[in-house]
Scaffold this motif. Structure first.
Motif, PDB file in Angstrom:
ATOM      1  N   MET A 127       0.849  -1.181   0.000  1.00 32.82           N
ATOM      2  CA  MET A 127       0.000   0.000   0.000  1.00 32.82           C
ATOM      3  C   MET A 127       0.891   1.239   0.000  1.00 32.82           C
ATOM      4  SD  MET A 127      -3.009   1.302   2.582  1.00 32.82           S
ATOM      5  CE  MET A 127      -3.709  -0.311   2.721  1.00 32.82           C
ATOM      6  N   THR A 128       0.601   2.179  -0.901  1.00 31.80           N
ATOM      7  CA  THR A 128       1.406   3.396  -0.987  1.00 31.80           C
ATOM      8  C   THR A 128       0.622   4.638  -0.595  1.00 31.80           C
ATOM      9  OG1 THR A 128       0.890   3.630  -3.347  1.00 31.80           O
ATOM     10  CG2 THR A 128       2.921   2.453  -2.765  1.00 31.80           C
ATOM     11  N   GLY A 129      -0.680   4.531  -0.443  1.00 28.63           N
ATOM     12  CA  GLY A 129      -1.472   5.683  -0.036  1.00 28.63           C
ATOM     13  C   GLY A 129      -2.892   5.293   0.288  1.00 28.63           C
ATOM     14  N   LEU A 130      -3.508   6.082   1.163  1.00 29.39           N
ATOM     15  CA  LEU A 130      -4.872   5.833   1.583  1.00 29.39           C
ATOM     16  C   LEU A 130      -5.514   7.162   1.933  1.00 29.39           C
ATOM     17  CD1 LEU A 130      -7.069   3.725   2.407  1.00 29.39           C
ATOM     18  CD2 LEU A 130      -6.044   3.748   4.686  1.00 29.39           C
ATOM     19  N   GLU A 131      -6.612   7.473   1.271  1.00 36.43           N
ATOM     20  CA  GLU A 131      -7.362   8.673   1.594  1.00 36.43           C
ATOM     21  C   GLU A 131      -8.806   8.288   1.856  1.00 36.43           C
ATOM     22  OE1 GLU A 131      -6.051  10.038  -1.968  1.00 36.43           O
ATOM     23  OE2 GLU A 131      -4.085  10.335  -1.070  1.00 36.43           O
ATOM     24  N   ILE A 132      -9.283   8.609   3.055  1.00 37.02           N
ATOM     25  CA  ILE A 132     -10.649   8.318   3.458  1.00 37.02           C
ATOM     26  C   ILE A 132     -11.268   9.634   3.919  1.00 37.02           C
ATOM     27  CG2 ILE A 132     -12.117   7.018   5.046  1.00 37.02           C
ATOM     28  CD1 ILE A 132      -9.833   4.969   5.284  1.00 37.02           C
ATOM     29  N   PRO A 133     -12.483   9.965   3.448  1.00 36.80           N
ATOM     30  CA  PRO A 133     -13.110  11.203   3.884  1.00 36.80           C
ATOM     31  C   PRO A 133     -13.195  11.282   5.405  1.00 36.80           C
ATOM     32  CG  PRO A 133     -14.387  10.177   2.139  1.00 36.80           C
ATOM     33  CD  PRO A 133     -13.318   9.203   2.538  1.00 36.80           C
ATOM     34  N   ALA A 171     -18.901  -1.482  -4.444  1.00 40.38           N
ATOM     35  CA  ALA A 171     -18.174  -1.490  -5.714  1.00 40.38           C
ATOM     36  C   ALA A 171     -16.817  -0.830  -5.519  1.00 40.38           C
ATOM     37  CB  ALA A 171     -18.968  -0.747  -6.781  1.00 40.38           C
ATOM     38  N   ALA A 172     -15.854  -1.303  -6.269  1.00 41.91           N
ATOM     39  CA  ALA A 172     -14.523  -0.696  -6.291  1.00 41.91           C
ATOM     40  C   ALA A 172     -14.093  -0.596  -7.746  1.00 41.91           C
ATOM     41  CB  ALA A 172     -13.520  -1.539  -5.503  1.00 41.91           C
ATOM     42  N   ARG A 173     -13.456   0.498  -8.078  1.00 35.64           N
ATOM     43  CA  ARG A 173     -12.946   0.711  -9.443  1.00 35.64           C
ATOM     44  C   ARG A 173     -11.440   0.874  -9.340  1.00 35.64           C
ATOM     45  NH1 ARG A 173     -11.773   4.814 -13.189  1.00 35.64           N
ATOM     46  NH2 ARG A 173     -12.570   4.352 -15.270  1.00 35.64           N
ATOM     47  N   MET A 174     -10.695   0.004 -10.026  1.00 36.78           N
ATOM     48  CA  MET A 174      -9.249   0.009  -9.925  1.00 36.78           C
ATOM     49  C   MET A 174      -8.622   0.282 -11.280  1.00 36.78           C
ATOM     50  SD  MET A 174      -6.625  -2.774  -8.274  1.00 36.78           S
ATOM     51  CE  MET A 174      -7.318  -4.156  -9.145  1.00 36.78           C
ATOM     52  N   GLU A 175      -7.783   1.334 -11.337  1.00 38.01           N
ATOM     53  CA  GLU A 175      -7.003   1.644 -12.527  1.00 38.01           C
ATOM     54  C   GLU A 175      -5.616   1.066 -12.326  1.00 38.01           C
ATOM     55  OE1 GLU A 175      -7.233   5.683 -13.944  1.00 38.01           O
ATOM     56  OE2 GLU A 175      -9.133   5.974 -12.889  1.00 38.01           O
ATOM     57  N   MET A 176      -5.127   0.330 -13.338  1.00 40.53           N
ATOM     58  CA  MET A 176      -3.834  -0.336 -13.229  1.00 40.53           C
ATOM     59  C   MET A 176      -2.963   0.012 -14.421  1.00 40.53           C
ATOM     60  SD  MET A 176      -5.153  -4.164 -12.256  1.00 40.53           S
ATOM     61  CE  MET A 176      -6.485  -4.164 -13.457  1.00 40.53           C
ATOM     62  N   THR A 177      -1.705   0.271 -14.170  1.00 38.66           N
ATOM     63  CA  THR A 177      -0.717   0.427 -15.232  1.00 38.66           C
ATOM     64  C   THR A 177       0.530  -0.332 -14.809  1.00 38.66           C
ATOM     65  OG1 THR A 177       0.172   2.468 -14.276  1.00 38.66           O
ATOM     66  CG2 THR A 177      -1.547   2.712 -15.958  1.00 38.66           C
ATOM     67  N   GLY A 178       1.288  -0.789 -15.773  1.00 37.80           N
ATOM     68  CA  GLY A 178       2.519  -1.474 -15.420  1.00 37.80           C
ATOM     69  C   GLY A 178       3.151  -2.154 -16.602  1.00 37.80           C
ATOM     70  N   THR A 179       4.172  -2.930 -16.298  1.00 35.57           N
ATOM     71  CA  THR A 179       4.897  -3.688 -17.308  1.00 35.57           C
ATOM     72  C   THR A 179       4.916  -5.156 -16.923  1.00 35.57           C
ATOM     73  OG1 THR A 179       6.994  -3.286 -16.188  1.00 35.57           O
ATOM     74  CG2 THR A 179       6.372  -1.732 -17.915  1.00 35.57           C
ATOM     75  N   GLY A 217     -19.018   3.543   6.573  1.00 34.22           N
ATOM     76  CA  GLY A 217     -19.325   4.699   7.385  1.00 34.22           C
ATOM     77  C   GLY A 217     -18.568   5.971   7.047  1.00 34.22           C
ATOM     78  N   ALA A 218     -17.655   5.937   6.087  1.00 35.01           N
ATOM     79  CA  ALA A 218     -16.824   7.113   5.808  1.00 35.01           C
ATOM     80  C   ALA A 218     -17.055   7.693   4.418  1.00 35.01           C
ATOM     81  CB  ALA A 218     -15.350   6.762   5.975  1.00 35.01           C
ATOM     82  N   GLY A 219     -17.619   6.939   3.526  1.00 34.75           N
ATOM     83  CA  GLY A 219     -17.809   7.411   2.158  1.00 34.75           C
ATOM     84  C   GLY A 219     -16.738   6.882   1.230  1.00 34.75           C
ATOM     85  N   LYS A 220     -16.667   7.516   0.055  1.00 34.09           N
ATOM     86  CA  LYS A 220     -15.719   7.054  -0.961  1.00 34.09           C
ATOM     87  C   LYS A 220     -14.314   7.523  -0.630  1.00 34.09           C
ATOM     88  CE  LYS A 220     -18.744   6.406  -4.828  1.00 34.09           C
ATOM     89  NZ  LYS A 220     -19.012   6.641  -6.222  1.00 34.09           N
ATOM     90  N   GLY A 221     -13.396   6.611  -0.777  1.00 36.21           N
ATOM     91  CA  GLY A 221     -11.992   6.904  -0.550  1.00 36.21           C
ATOM     92  C   GLY A 221     -11.145   6.288  -1.632  1.00 36.21           C
TER      93      GLY A 221
END
Length: 180
Positions: A60-66, A132-140, A158-162
């Motif tokens: 995990m490199t980042g997490l933002e939760i309202p 639901a979760a939407r994941m954008e992926m890029t890589g090699t 309980g927190a909303g979209k993050g």
């Protein structure tokens, strides 16, 4: 991690097992990439992965939760999960359909699945436990490994979209251990 996070990370890792090359998988042009279209694209244009023991490390490199308090900034960053999976010759021989679907339990689909020259650009949508979760992926990718960066937008209880960001490294580490 929540079940949807685990499903998405597992699906991303399974995608990495496949290795990638060659163009958009939306064969029928309807704006959605079915599992069959992704598997067909993989079969037609991706090098087959080498059988063997693979290690996948998701960090995990980042997490933002309202509403997350400022003192929790960076919370979870660096959290690492490592797993190993033996990819047998029999699994390779079955083709890419199973590899592309592995870990998804029928709960994920692709909005986009573009592959070209060993580079991946994909968007996967997963639904589990009513979220639901939407994941954008890029890589090699190659036939023996892959490096991926992903950002997943999802509903947190309980927190909303993050948003959660992570990297995944998938590498062949040797031969499969003998069957017990």
């Amino acid at each position: 991690m929540t079940r949807i996070t685990i499903i998405a990370a597992s699906a991303a890792a399974a995608l990495l097992v496949a290795g990638c090359s060659g163009g958009n998988a939306d064969a029928d042009g309807n704006g959605e990439v079915s599992m069959k279209e992704a598997a067909d694209k993989a079969r037609d244009e991706m090098p087959r992965p080498q059988p063997g023991l693979y290690k996948t490390t998701v960090t995990m490199t980042g997490l933002e939760i309202p509403g997350m308090p400022p003192e929790m900034a960076g919370h979870g960053a660096g959290l690492t999960t490592t797993s190993e999976h033996c990819l047998t010759q029999a699994e390779v021989d079955k083709g890419f359909g199973e590899l592309v679907k592995r870990g998804q339990d029928g709960e994920c689909s692709y909005e986009r699945f573009d592959v070209a020259g060993g580079k991946l650009d994909a968007v996967m949508v997963c639904n589990a436990q009513g979220r639901a979760a939407r994941m954008e992926m890029t890589g090699t990718t190659t036939a023996t490994g892959a490096d991926l960066e992903a950002e997943m937008a999802m509903e947190f209880d309980g927190a909303g979209k993050g948003t959660m960001r992570f990297t995944a490294k998938h590498e062949r580490i040797g031969e499969c251990p003998p069957a017990k």
